[in-house]
Design a protein around this motif. Structure first.
Motif, PDB file in Angstrom:
ATOM      1  N   LEU A 105      35.249   1.745   4.556  1.00  0.00           N
ATOM      2  CA  LEU A 105      35.785   0.380   4.569  1.00  0.00           C
ATOM      3  C   LEU A 105      36.820   0.191   3.467  1.00  0.00           C
ATOM      4  CD1 LEU A 105      35.806  -2.537   5.542  1.00  0.00           C
ATOM      5  CD2 LEU A 105      33.809  -2.964   4.101  1.00  0.00           C
ATOM      6  N   GLN A 106      36.524   0.695   2.274  1.00  0.00           N
ATOM      7  CA  GLN A 106      37.489   0.599   1.173  1.00  0.00           C
ATOM      8  C   GLN A 106      38.773   1.346   1.507  1.00  0.00           C
ATOM      9  OE1 GLN A 106      35.289   2.169  -2.136  1.00  0.00           O
ATOM     10  NE2 GLN A 106      34.019   0.346  -2.377  1.00  0.00           N
ATOM     11  N   LEU A 107      38.619   2.481   2.172  1.00  0.00           N
ATOM     12  CA  LEU A 107      39.791   3.265   2.557  1.00  0.00           C
ATOM     13  C   LEU A 107      40.629   2.512   3.580  1.00  0.00           C
ATOM     14  CD1 LEU A 107      41.186   6.015   2.200  1.00  0.00           C
ATOM     15  CD2 LEU A 107      39.792   6.870   4.086  1.00  0.00           C
ATOM     16  N   LEU A 108      39.981   1.846   4.525  1.00  0.00           N
ATOM     17  CA  LEU A 108      40.707   1.059   5.524  1.00  0.00           C
ATOM     18  C   LEU A 108      41.497  -0.070   4.854  1.00  0.00           C
ATOM     19  CD1 LEU A 108      39.689  -0.110   8.974  1.00  0.00           C
ATOM     20  CD2 LEU A 108      40.132  -1.884   7.304  1.00  0.00           C
ATOM     21  N   LEU A 109      40.850  -0.771   3.928  1.00  0.00           N
ATOM     22  CA  LEU A 109      41.533  -1.873   3.238  1.00  0.00           C
ATOM     23  C   LEU A 109      42.695  -1.359   2.393  1.00  0.00           C
ATOM     24  CD1 LEU A 109      38.417  -3.955   2.137  1.00  0.00           C
ATOM     25  CD2 LEU A 109      39.916  -4.359   4.088  1.00  0.00           C
ATOM     26  N   LEU A 110      42.511  -0.181   1.795  1.00  0.00           N
ATOM     27  CA  LEU A 110      43.575   0.406   0.986  1.00  0.00           C
ATOM     28  C   LEU A 110      44.747   0.823   1.869  1.00  0.00           C
ATOM     29  CD1 LEU A 110      44.046   1.115  -2.007  1.00  0.00           C
ATOM     30  CD2 LEU A 110      43.227   3.413  -1.495  1.00  0.00           C
ATOM     31  N   ALA A 111      44.434   1.429   3.027  1.00  0.00           N
ATOM     32  CA  ALA A 111      45.496   1.819   3.958  1.00  0.00           C
ATOM     33  C   ALA A 111      46.244   0.596   4.470  1.00  0.00           C
ATOM     34  CB  ALA A 111      44.897   2.606   5.125  1.00  0.00           C
ATOM     35  N   ASP A 112      45.531  -0.500   4.684  1.00  0.00           N
ATOM     36  CA  ASP A 112      46.171  -1.735   5.113  1.00  0.00           C
ATOM     37  C   ASP A 112      47.058  -2.295   4.002  1.00  0.00           C
ATOM     38  OD1 ASP A 112      46.216  -4.202   7.009  1.00  0.00           O
ATOM     39  OD2 ASP A 112      45.637  -5.030   5.070  1.00  0.00           O
ATOM     40  N   LYS A 113      46.572  -2.243   2.765  1.00  0.00           N
ATOM     41  CA  LYS A 113      47.317  -2.796   1.634  1.00  0.00           C
ATOM     42  C   LYS A 113      48.636  -2.062   1.418  1.00  0.00           C
ATOM     43  CE  LYS A 113      46.820  -3.760  -3.323  1.00  0.00           C
ATOM     44  NZ  LYS A 113      45.883  -3.766  -4.470  1.00  0.00           N
ATOM     45  N   PHE A 114      48.616  -0.731   1.562  1.00  0.00           N
ATOM     46  CA  PHE A 114      49.815   0.056   1.295  1.00  0.00           C
ATOM     47  C   PHE A 114      50.530   0.495   2.570  1.00  0.00           C
ATOM     48  CE2 PHE A 114      47.477   0.596  -2.726  1.00  0.00           C
ATOM     49  CZ  PHE A 114      48.474   0.213  -3.603  1.00  0.00           C
ATOM     50  N   VAL A 144      49.735   2.394   5.156  1.00  0.00           N
ATOM     51  CA  VAL A 144      49.627   3.769   5.645  1.00  0.00           C
ATOM     52  C   VAL A 144      49.050   3.691   7.055  1.00  0.00           C
ATOM     53  CG1 VAL A 144      48.788   6.097   5.130  1.00  0.00           C
ATOM     54  CG2 VAL A 144      49.223   4.474   3.269  1.00  0.00           C
ATOM     55  N   THR A 145      49.920   3.504   8.023  1.00  0.00           N
ATOM     56  CA  THR A 145      49.516   3.123   9.370  1.00  0.00           C
ATOM     57  C   THR A 145      48.617   4.148  10.041  1.00  0.00           C
ATOM     58  OG1 THR A 145      51.547   1.843   9.642  1.00  0.00           O
ATOM     59  CG2 THR A 145      50.376   2.478  11.645  1.00  0.00           C
ATOM     60  N   LEU A 146      48.983   5.424   9.995  1.00  0.00           N
ATOM     61  CA  LEU A 146      48.174   6.434  10.673  1.00  0.00           C
ATOM     62  C   LEU A 146      46.780   6.548  10.060  1.00  0.00           C
ATOM     63  CD1 LEU A 146      50.782   9.266  11.329  1.00  0.00           C
ATOM     64  CD2 LEU A 146      50.029   7.433  12.844  1.00  0.00           C
ATOM     65  N   LEU A 147      46.686   6.436   8.745  1.00  0.00           N
ATOM     66  CA  LEU A 147      45.386   6.446   8.087  1.00  0.00           C
ATOM     67  C   LEU A 147      44.593   5.210   8.478  1.00  0.00           C
ATOM     68  CD1 LEU A 147      43.324   7.536   6.068  1.00  0.00           C
ATOM     69  CD2 LEU A 147      44.610   6.392   4.240  1.00  0.00           C
ATOM     70  N   TYR A 148      45.273   4.082   8.555  1.00  0.00           N
ATOM     71  CA  TYR A 148      44.600   2.839   8.947  1.00  0.00           C
ATOM     72  C   TYR A 148      44.014   2.957  10.357  1.00  0.00           C
ATOM     73  CZ  TYR A 148      43.974  -2.056  10.181  1.00  0.00           C
ATOM     74  OH  TYR A 148      43.439  -3.246  10.617  1.00  0.00           O
ATOM     75  N   GLN A 149      44.804   3.494  11.276  1.00  0.00           N
ATOM     76  CA  GLN A 149      44.321   3.647  12.650  1.00  0.00           C
ATOM     77  C   GLN A 149      43.137   4.602  12.719  1.00  0.00           C
ATOM     78  OE1 GLN A 149      47.784   4.830  14.877  1.00  0.00           O
ATOM     79  NE2 GLN A 149      48.516   2.738  15.123  1.00  0.00           N
ATOM     80  N   GLU A 150      43.199   5.681  11.945  1.00  0.00           N
ATOM     81  CA  GLU A 150      42.105   6.640  11.930  1.00  0.00           C
ATOM     82  C   GLU A 150      40.835   5.985  11.369  1.00  0.00           C
ATOM     83  OE1 GLU A 150      40.767  10.405  13.014  1.00  0.00           O
ATOM     84  OE2 GLU A 150      42.737   9.496  13.286  1.00  0.00           O
ATOM     85  N   CYS A 151      40.973   5.163  10.348  1.00  0.00           N
ATOM     86  CA  CYS A 151      39.821   4.448   9.783  1.00  0.00           C
ATOM     87  C   CYS A 151      39.254   3.459  10.801  1.00  0.00           C
ATOM     88  CB  CYS A 151      40.220   3.710   8.505  1.00  0.00           C
ATOM     89  SG  CYS A 151      40.561   4.792   7.104  1.00  0.00           S
ATOM     90  N   CYS A 152      40.134   2.757  11.508  1.00  0.00           N
ATOM     91  CA  CYS A 152      39.681   1.833  12.555  1.00  0.00           C
ATOM     92  C   CYS A 152      38.829   2.571  13.582  1.00  0.00           C
ATOM     93  CB  CYS A 152      40.876   1.184  13.259  1.00  0.00           C
ATOM     94  SG  CYS A 152      41.679  -0.123  12.335  1.00  0.00           S
ATOM     95  N   LYS A 153      39.351   3.686  14.051  1.00  0.00           N
ATOM     96  CA  LYS A 153      38.651   4.459  15.069  1.00  0.00           C
ATOM     97  C   LYS A 153      37.297   4.934  14.549  1.00  0.00           C
ATOM     98  CE  LYS A 153      38.463   7.053  18.872  1.00  0.00           C
ATOM     99  NZ  LYS A 153      38.383   6.507  20.232  1.00  0.00           N
TER     100      LYS A 153
END
Length: 806
Positions: A426-435, A437-446
């Motif tokens: 969850l922290q990684l998803l929020l961090l990817a959203d903050k900066f 990092v779209t591909l990382l964000y999508q991977e975290c969502c999945k």
């Protein structure tokens, strides 16, 4: 038929179909299923209005349905069938792979069927077809096969937003500073990110840390050390002051080399091909050297090509055709070398400090900027970080930040499966959203959607409810919280921190699953008073004895009035309603008094009140019961079979012998009146309930008691005639809470359905009484059978009930 292999994926045998209760569109005719499949051919999905037969291909279901077959005709074609008739048959689309799991998604939207490959729905679309006569009722998803076993895993049913084709644009990361939540801005941002790649830094002085001096004119050409060294071997060291002299080289040759490194493709005139080949070998850019060598060999075999004067195009063979063109995919970058440069902090040009944790990383600004537009702006728009070697961050998890950096250097998430896995993700998803990092964000969502657990649902909601980019995750968590309502409102107090909109969405959710309406009442009271410990309505009632509603509920008092109508008070026990009616809550909260009084009146007057059966407050929540749905006569889906398996825990044993249920007949037990035979899986030639006298009347019945702790909202039942010809014609199927007062669920008057020995027959239960739960059920004769010699014997050898059970 179907087995779970190592509890990792589901294997479906040939000509079978697996139906799971969670594989269901939220909205009829609209939904998307994403899944991984392992198969030689014929990955088959069935979409129906109701759950279908497990023997799908042997026993065709009559109701309308869609069937999508990927890799049909021995992995040569894609087929779409409508009600069993082929409507689409195209070659070479959506083919299967027998060596590994592949990811697919299938979306249905009012007859528009979209099919794609890859982990992210609504990306990599491979085929679309619009049904001219759409079936807008399909809801359940069946996982099927044809002539070979198919393995399925990571199967998720996703809801569709209003504009479903913008779904993953909607969940892409936002800008660093944030924007209004509008489709236009989301689309603009997607376009900006799609154009962002390493080519943006080709021969750019921004973020460069070295430069070449080329030719006699000594032309300076900027570059980035970490990119060069990850793709070749350049003589870079502090002694040369970040300058590499190439006086004997022309600029077009160096430009072609750098263009290949930064974009994965380049072109050069034939006359300079040899120079480029030599330069690539000099700096050990081996993919380019190999391309040049192969091209030269082709020219030597065909002199006409060599003399044509055309420019030669050279491209790096992309082994990731389904991935984004963004780094590191499609570039001649050695990821292992890049990771080593990162771990050794070699050529690092920025120090990252996190408040409270000091120095946490020494990465490269070009790599950060490559993945994150916010970082790129930070380093190039004149901010303090543009000229400083240090960047300080606050409110950032150092563990999550290190994982994000690892992703930037490898393109892969490295997360250990630990106790804190969910929170870190969850922290990684929020961090990817903050900066951004779209591909990382999508991977975290999945990943979050795949591994969402009851313990994470409320914490995730608290974290993402304010983020427009997390609507899909928020919607999924709201649904899951509703389905796990008892746990989410008792295992911790996280739910009291939810905002009023989110908590109200959970309370009103159509899939709210709860063991009693008292739990709903307690949760609302706790949320409204921001309870510091678990409590029930009795404690709140005691507080009101010496206080006021304004002081106890404070600013959430108006929300209390909004939420209380969603408690289905008429379903509470009568004695509890009487207590609530005399409580301090009724005295201090006007709407509470009115709703409780309405419920008491309902219980006292029953279903006779006009329109009461149509009011949702008077209907049982079907989702709080296990759905046991009729599929076909004699199936294994009914309540009595379920009881025989100890409610899904063991192999089947006759439930009467296992003492899970009790069956009695109007006549005494004998060799012809055997209660256990009524639920046996073995056909009985003779099974009779004879008449008895009750209140001066002749009465014949078979009765089932599900047990003190169980109830059934019945919507279907099945009978089977024994070996005799005493066919029933007039009878009632009834339910009762106490075994004394009976409610007619279905009345049969001269019903001629049963007309031969051993015949099965099934009937649906409809109307207001189909919403009521009962513990006792019975089949009672109301008229003679067709056997004139002994017309008052109820001769059935099998009985099964279906519906919503708890």
């Amino acid at each position: 038929m179907m087995e779970e292999k190592e509890k990792k994926f589901l294997t479906v045998a040939p000509f079978q179909c697996a139906w799971r209760k969670d594989l269901k569109f939220r909205e009829a005719g609209r939904g998307c299923v994403a899944f991984d499949a392992f198969a030689h051919n014929d990955v088959t999905l069935v979409f129906r209005e109701n759950v279908g037969s497990q023997h799908y291909h042997y026993k065709r279901d009559d109701s309308p349905h869609y069937t999508v077959i990927l890799g049909s005709h021995r992995n040569r074609r894609l087929k779409i069938e409508v009600d069993g008739k082929t409507e689409v048959d195209v070659e070479g689309i959506g083919l299967c792979c027998s060596s590994a799991f592949q990811s697919y998604w299938i979306c249905i939207y009012d007859g528009l069927i979209s099919i794609g490959k890859g982990r992210y729905p609504f990306q990599n679309l491979v085929f679309q077809w619009l049904d001219s006569n759409p079936n807008c009722s399909v809801r359940y998803v069946g996982l099927s096969s044809w002539d070979k076993h198919v393995g399925y895993r990571n199967v998720n049913v996703l809801s569709l937003p209003q504009n479903h084709m913008l779904l993953w644009k909607q969940v892409d990361s936002g800008e660093y500073e944030g924007k209004e939540d509008s489709e236009e801005e989301l689309e603009d941002e997607q376009i900006e990110y799609d154009k962002w790649g390493l080519d943006n830094f080709l021969e750019s002085w921004e973020l460069s840390d070295m430069f070449f001096v080329v030719g006699e004119e000594e032309r300076p050409v900027p570059a980035h050390k970490v990119i060069l060294q990850a793709s070749g071997n350049f003589p870079l060291s502090p002694s040369n002051e970040n300058v590499l002299q190439l006086k004997d080289l022309t600029y077009p040759t160096l430009h072609a080399l750098l263009q290949f490194i930064y974009t994965g493709h380049t072109q050069i005139s034939e006359s300079q091909l040899g120079s480029l080949w030599a330069l690539s070998r000099q700096f050990e850019v081996m993919p380019l050297a190999k391309q040049c060598e192969e091209t030269v060999e082709r020219f030597q075999l065909n002199k006409k090509l060599f003399d044509s004067g055309r420019n030669v195009e050279l491209s790096y063979p992309n082994s990731w055709p389904h991935c984004s063109a963004t780094f590191p995919f499609g570039l001649p970058i050695n990821v292992l070398k890049l990771k080593k440069l990162h771990s050794a902090a070699q050529y690092s040009d920025v120090n990252i400090y996190i408040e409270g944790h000091g120095l946490v990383a020494q990465p490269h600004r070009v790599i950060l900027s490559l993945w994150s537009i916010p970082f790129a702006k930070m380093f190039t728009n004149g901010m303090r970080e543009s000229s400083s070697l240090e960047v300080s961050l606050s409110d950032v998890s150092p563990e999550a930040f290190k994982i994000m950096l690892d992703f930037m250097y490898s393109g892969e998430i490295s997360l250990e499966d630990t106790m804190d896995f969910g929170n870190l993700l969850l922290q990684l998803l929020l961090l990817a959203d903050k900066f951004g990092v779209t591909l990382l964000y999508q991977e975290c969502c999945k990943t979050l959607l795949e591994c969402l657990s009851e313990d994470l649902e409320c914490p995730i909601l608290l974290a993402v409810s304010s983020l427009p980019s997390c609507k899909l995750i928020e919607e999924t968590c709201v649904r899951k919280c509703a389905m796990h309502f008892d746990y989410c409102t008792t295992a911790s107090l996280d739910f009291i921190l939810l905002d009023d909109t989110t908590f109200s969405s959970i309370i009103q959710h159509q899939e709210l699953t709860v063991t009693s309406e008292e739990r709903v009442l307690n949760a609302i009271l706790m949320w409204c008073m921001r309870a510091k410990e678990l409590c029930g309505w009795e404690m709140v009632d005691e507080l009101l004895a010496n206080s006021t509603a304004d002081l106890i509920f404070q600013e959430r008092l108006p929300s209390l009035s909004d939420l209380l109508p969603f408690v289905r008070f008429p379903l509470l026990p009568y004695h509890l309603l009487q207590k609530l009616g005399q409580s301090n809550l009724s005295k201090h909260v006007h709407i509470f008094y009115n709703i409780v009084r309405e419920a008491i009146n309902y219980v006292e007057f029953g279903l006779g009140r006009a329109g009461s059966d149509q009011n949702i407050r008077f209907q049982h929540r079907r989702s709080s019961y296990k759905e046991l749905q009729y599929i076909y006569d004699g199936d294994s889906n009914g309540v009595l079979y379920f009881a025989g398996t100890s409610y899904g825990e063991h192999q089947w044993v006759n439930p009467v012998l296992a003492k899970r249920i009790t069956i009695t007949a109007s006549s005494p037990t004998s060799r012809y009146t055997d209660p256990k035979a009524l639920v046996s899986r073995t056909y009985q030639g003779t099974c009779i309930a004879g008449p008895r006298m009750e209140d001066g009347n002749k009465c014949v019945w078979w009765m089932i008691d599900l047990g003190q702790d169980h109830q059934l909202v019945c919507n279907y039942y099945t009978l089977r005639q024994d070996g005799s010809r005493a066919y029933i014609r007039s009878w009632n199927f009834q339910g009762s809470l106490d075994g004394k007062t009976w409610t007619n669920l279905r009345v049969h008057e001269y019903d001629q359905t049963i007309c031969k020995p051993g015949q099965f027959a099934s009937w649906a239960i409809t109307g207001p009484n189909s919403l009521l739960p009962f513990r006792f059920f019975r089949v009672v004769l109301t008229g003679p059978t067709v056997d004139a010699s002994d017309p008052w014997n109820l001769c059935i050898c099998y009985l099964e009930l279906y519906g919503f059970f708890r």
